[in-house]
Design an enzyme around this catalytic site. Structure first.
Site, short mmCIF file in Angstrom:
data_model
loop_
_atom_site.label_atom_id
_atom_site.label_comp_id
_atom_site.label_asym_id
_atom_site.label_seq_id
_atom_site.Cartn_x
_atom_site.Cartn_y
_atom_site.Cartn_z
N GLN A 110 -14.49 3.02 1.12
CA GLN A 110 -13.77 2.58 -0.15
C GLN A 110 -13.33 3.86 -0.96
O GLN A 110 -14.41 4.77 -1.08
CB GLN A 110 -14.68 1.73 -1.11
CG GLN A 110 -13.76 0.82 -2.38
CD GLN A 110 -14.75 0.05 -2.88
OE1 GLN A 110 -15.72 -0.12 -2.73
NE2 GLN A 110 -13.99 -0.79 -3.95
N HIS A 112 -7.09 -5.41 2.15
CA HIS A 112 -5.94 -4.86 3.11
C HIS A 112 -5.34 -5.90 4.11
O HIS A 112 -6.49 -6.67 4.66
CB HIS A 112 -6.32 -3.66 3.99
CG HIS A 112 -6.62 -2.56 3.16
ND1 HIS A 112 -6.09 -1.30 3.00
CD2 HIS A 112 -8.06 -2.31 2.50
CE1 HIS A 112 -6.81 -0.52 2.18
NE2 HIS A 112 -7.82 -0.89 2.00
N HIS A 137 -10.29 -5.14 -3.26
CA HIS A 137 -8.94 -5.28 -2.78
C HIS A 137 -9.31 -5.64 -1.11
O HIS A 137 -10.30 -5.30 -0.63
CB HIS A 137 -8.10 -4.14 -2.84
CG HIS A 137 -8.57 -2.77 -2.40
ND1 HIS A 137 -9.49 -2.15 -3.15
CD2 HIS A 137 -8.43 -2.24 -1.21
CE1 HIS A 137 -9.67 -1.05 -2.36
NE2 HIS A 137 -9.14 -1.23 -1.46
N ASP A 150 0.78 -1.11 -0.22
CA ASP A 150 -0.02 -0.07 0.11
C ASP A 150 0.86 1.35 -0.14
O ASP A 150 1.89 1.52 0.80
CB ASP A 150 -0.96 0.04 1.25
CG ASP A 150 -2.00 1.02 0.99
OD1 ASP A 150 -3.16 0.62 0.90
OD2 ASP A 150 -1.72 2.29 1.03
N ILE A 151 0.40 2.26 -0.93
CA ILE A 151 1.46 3.41 -0.94
C ILE A 151 1.25 4.24 0.28
O ILE A 151 2.37 4.92 0.37
CB ILE A 151 0.91 4.25 -2.18
CG1 ILE A 151 1.94 4.86 -2.83
CG2 ILE A 151 -0.31 4.97 -1.91
CD1 ILE A 151 1.88 5.38 -4.31
#
Ligand code: 5GP
Ligand code: ZN
Length: 136
Positions: free
Chosen positions: A95, A103, A101, A32-33
């Site tokens: 979201q 996490h 996705h 994750d960025i």
């Protein structure tokens, strides 16, 4: 099955850079960025689906298995003490990227994450009524 306007489809296609953990036939996993904790990663199906309500059972099963695999990697290789899996469905459910996705968020004793909410008190009659509504 990809959406040209979708950020995660672009990650899959290498049009946006990412730190991949795997790239396989059914799923792709990457960091994750903006991680919540050290090692926070995402697993996504290759097929574009918007969210939990839309994804096929097969893609959901593959992505859920990927989330378990991520959790095991985080435990074994980063030494985390626990893991939270998170899926946000719909803008009201927080979201922000509309390609399904999950996490996998490693948890460490004493880390600063906190639940943003507190469980509510509710009486048994109310619970029974809601259960009936859900059963339909
Ligand atoms: P959501 O808010 O939809 O549950 O989660 C979206 C997640 O995707 C966020 O945690 C956000 O940091 C991450 N994210 C958004 N854009 C990118 C990107 O371009 N690359 C990566 N690696 N993660 C992203
Ligand atoms: Zn997509």
């Amino acid at each position: 099955m990809s959406d040209p306007n979708c950020i995660f489809c672009k990650v899959i296609a290498h049009e946006i850079p990412a730190h991949f953990l795997w790239e396989e036939d059914e799923t792709v996993a990457f960091m994750d960025i903006n991680p919540w904790t050290r090692g926070h990663a995402l697993v996504i199906p290759r097929n574009h689906s918007t969210d939990l309500l839309e994804i096929s059972e097969q893609d959901l099963a593959a992505t859920a298995a990927g989330a378990q695999r991520l959790a095991r990697m985080q435990k074994e290789r980063l030494g985390c003490d626990g893991v939270n899996l998170l899926n946000s469905c719909g803008a009201a459910g927080w979201q922000t990227v509309f390609h399904f996705h999950i996490h996998s968020i490693p948890r460490y004793e004493g880390d600063p994450l906190q639940l943003p909410t507190r469980p509510q008190q509710v009486d048994q009659d109310e619970l029974a009524k809601i259960a009936a509504e859900l059963r339909g």
